[in-house]
Structures are given as structure tokens and as C-alpha cells.
Scaffold this motif. Sequence first.
Motif, short mmCIF file in Angstrom:
data_model
loop_
_atom_site.label_atom_id
_atom_site.label_comp_id
_atom_site.label_asym_id
_atom_site.label_seq_id
_atom_site.Cartn_x
_atom_site.Cartn_y
_atom_site.Cartn_z
N THR A 123 -1.40 4.94 -9.53
CA THR A 123 -1.58 5.71 -10.77
C THR A 123 -1.37 7.19 -10.51
O THR A 123 -0.65 7.88 -11.25
CB THR A 123 -2.98 5.47 -11.36
N SER A 124 -1.98 7.69 -9.44
CA SER A 124 -1.82 9.11 -9.09
C SER A 124 -0.38 9.45 -8.78
O SER A 124 0.14 10.50 -9.19
CB SER A 124 -2.71 9.46 -7.90
N GLN A 125 0.30 8.55 -8.04
CA GLN A 125 1.71 8.78 -7.71
C GLN A 125 2.57 8.79 -8.97
O GLN A 125 3.47 9.64 -9.11
CB GLN A 125 2.20 7.71 -6.75
N THR A 129 0.80 -1.23 0.00
CA THR A 129 0.00 0.00 0.00
C THR A 129 0.83 1.28 0.00
O THR A 129 0.32 2.33 -0.41
CB THR A 129 -0.93 0.02 1.22
N GLN A 130 2.09 1.22 0.44
CA GLN A 130 2.88 2.46 0.47
C GLN A 130 3.27 2.94 -0.91
O GLN A 130 3.63 4.11 -1.09
CB GLN A 130 4.13 2.31 1.35
N GLY A 131 3.20 2.07 -1.91
CA GLY A 131 3.49 2.50 -3.27
C GLY A 131 4.84 3.20 -3.36
O GLY A 131 5.88 2.67 -2.95
N LEU A 132 4.84 4.42 -3.85
CA LEU A 132 6.06 5.18 -4.08
C LEU A 132 6.25 6.28 -3.04
O LEU A 132 6.94 7.27 -3.28
CB LEU A 132 6.03 5.78 -5.50
N ASP A 133 5.65 6.09 -1.86
CA ASP A 133 5.74 7.11 -0.79
C ASP A 133 7.18 7.52 -0.51
O ASP A 133 7.47 8.71 -0.29
CB ASP A 133 5.13 6.57 0.51
N ARG A 146 -1.03 -0.21 -13.13
CA ARG A 146 -2.01 -1.00 -12.41
C ARG A 146 -3.28 -0.18 -12.22
O ARG A 146 -3.24 1.04 -12.14
CB ARG A 146 -1.47 -1.43 -11.04
N LYS A 147 -4.38 -0.88 -12.12
CA LYS A 147 -5.66 -0.20 -11.91
C LYS A 147 -5.74 0.33 -10.48
O LYS A 147 -5.16 -0.24 -9.56
CB LYS A 147 -6.82 -1.17 -12.17
N GLY A 148 -6.49 1.39 -10.31
CA GLY A 148 -6.71 1.89 -8.96
C GLY A 148 -5.98 3.18 -8.72
O GLY A 148 -5.05 3.55 -9.43
N GLY A 149 -6.39 3.83 -7.64
CA GLY A 149 -6.06 5.22 -7.41
C GLY A 149 -4.64 5.56 -7.07
O GLY A 149 -3.98 6.29 -7.80
N LYS A 150 -4.10 5.03 -5.97
CA LYS A 150 -2.89 5.62 -5.40
C LYS A 150 -1.69 5.52 -6.32
O LYS A 150 -1.01 6.53 -6.58
CB LYS A 150 -2.57 4.97 -4.05
#
Length: 399
Positions: free
Chosen positions: A232-234, A199-203, A226-230
Motif C-alpha cells: 500500500t505504501s509503495q 515480500t519484495q513488492g515493487l522494490d 491489498r491490506k497491509g503496509g508495504k
Amino acid sequence: MLVIQNAEVFSPAPLGKLDILVGGAKILAMEPHIDPAVLPGETEVLDARGMLLVPGFIDGHQHFTGGGGEGGFQTRVPELTISMNFSNGVTTAVGLLGTDSLTRSIENLYAKTQAFNAEGMTAFMLTGAYWHPSPTLTGSVARDMVFLQPVIGVKLALADSRGPHIDAKDLAALASDVQVAALVANKPGIITVHTGIRTQGLDLIFEIVEQFEIRASIFVPTHINRKGGKLTSQALALAEKGCVVDATCSQAPLEPDSPRLTAADFACMARDNGLLGQVSFSSDAGGSMPIWNQDRSRIIGMGVGMPSSLLFELDLLVNKKGVPLEQALMPLTTTPARIYGLENSKGALRVGMDADLLTIDPASFEIRDVVALGSVAVRNKIVEKKGYFEHGSDTSIHA
């Protein structure tokens, strides 16, 4: 010398019908007509009438020595061959390690990279693997970059349970090492970031860019489609800060319930945000594509990335999404050339550039011919320039 005649040339910009003269691995001339009879010495002619002529593909994420191994020793993916690349239009590639840096090594990767160069393809590599501290050949990432000619950066995994658990100071220190080594060696100096599903993605990248004022463009996050918000937004936010974000190509249409986007879908999203020039495509060739059970504790199947995925996504982008060819080529040519420090030799067709180019049949969107560093590597779908141990094998392109 080689004259390619009657082609519809995309540089990637559309240049119309031109003849191209090739000699000494370079493009020597691009004219409406070049008469081979007036040229000195022996000249080969390649008739590209009715064909599109485009730059050779630059694939920034390949497992030259094979990936995999997460399902046991029998799941270790074999090494790539040069015909796998040439038959799919790849004339320049960057090799790296994957999950397995235990039975695979930087030494093996270095040897395979140099073998590809000796066989006629342009090849570079990244030191490191998933882990931090990074596995290296000389004892440090910086020394690998400075003293090993093909090493242009380092790989690292983030947001992946199989990768390292590092903090902002660790990542900032690595980024600083890469920046200094890049200056000393006059190399691009990149950190390719395998982006996992946690869940941390590219934090962590955002944290060091803001806290330590590390330039965002040193990072090339990959597997970001990948599909989904975080995530993609990052990815789009980092692209706005100067990062090139890398989309992993698919080999076939994705199922509706797939968690992934095609690279073409992600590119269209970036294009809608004015960021197409910050997107690259790569194949993950030789990498394993594990199929997990429901709780991701056990692998129940294994696929393998292939260079053919690059042309599949280009076809999708042009013929299904309606993106003009000159724009659709950017993630495979000009953009990777820029991030890998090759913009003066690769990724575009103009006089003085390396003679890496492909002919594509516009009707079938299949690759017919490939020229790599001025030599015909594929002619009429038959691979002519093979690896040392490939001679005698069937290396034709099958539709």
C-alpha cells in the motif's frame, strides 16, 4: 443520427440536464434541448429521462482470450464475448495474457483484439505476459509496439513465484525499449505490472527509477489493493511520483478476513492522500481467481473475473463511501483515458469525443442503455450489438 434526451449528464463533471446529438461515432452537440424534427435525415431518439448519463467505462486489464489453466486444462477460462463488455458498460478495453502463455499466444490475443474492434468495441492490447524475455509476435516488444496498431505496451509480472526473476538492468532495458517504441509509434508506451504477493513488492521499480532515472509513469502496477503496509505504501509513493496504480475490482463484498481491499476502499485511501487522480480500476475479466490450499502448493477452487465488478465498485464508492459521482467515475473514465493516450477521444463527454456513453438508473444503480462509437449496443438492458457467434443467445442484463 441519435439524440439522447433529458439525461442528467456527468462528463464526469456534473453538467446538468442536457440533450446529446450523436452522429458518425462522435458527439456532435450537447445542448439544453435538441429538436429531432429539425435535423436532416432519419434520427433515432433515446429518452433518458430520470437517468444519469456518463462516459463508457475503460477497462485496462482484461483477458480477452481467457486466463486460468493453473489447475489443469479443464480450468482454462473461455474467451470473453463482446456482450459481456457492453452489458456491463465497457466500451473500451485493453487485453493481455496471464499466467498461461503456453497454451495462449500473442497471436490469439491479437486476433481477438481485432475481432472486438470489428464488432464495434474499442480494443487495444499489451504484448508480453508474466515472463521475461516477453513472448511477442514480431520477435521484440519494441517491434510489436511499432508495427502492430493495437499494441500499446507490454505486461510483466513482479513479486510472483510464477513470474520472472529479473534484475534492475533487465527491467531498465525493457523500460527503455518501451519508451523508444512509444516515441516512434506515437503511442502511450506502458508496462502493466502484475504485482504478486512476495515480500519484495515493487522494490525493483523504485530501484530503476532512482538508479537509472526511468520515469515512474511508464509503469502501471496492478492488483495493488491489498491490506497491509508495504505494498500500500509503495503504491501510494509511486502514485506521488506520477504512476497510475490500478486497483482490481471485486464482484461482491469481501469477507472481513480477506487479504484484499475493495477497489473503492483503496480509492478512498488515495483520495485522502490527494491521489485519486492517480488510481484506475480494472476488472481482470476473463482472468482466473484461484483458491489455494494453505501452503499455496495446490489450487482447490477457481473463480473468474467479470466486467460486472466495475459497476459494483462504482456503486460502492458512490452509495456506500459517499464519494461524489464525478470523482468516483475518474478511475473508470478520465484516468485510464489519460494513461492509454485516449484523452482526446475517450473518457469524457464533450463535443468531438467518441460517442461512448451509458445511462444508469440512479435508484437501482443499474446500467440501462449503452452507446458504443455512436451505435446503441444495449437498449433497456437488452444487448442489441452482439458478437459474430452470439446472435440468438440470451444477452439481456439480469439484475
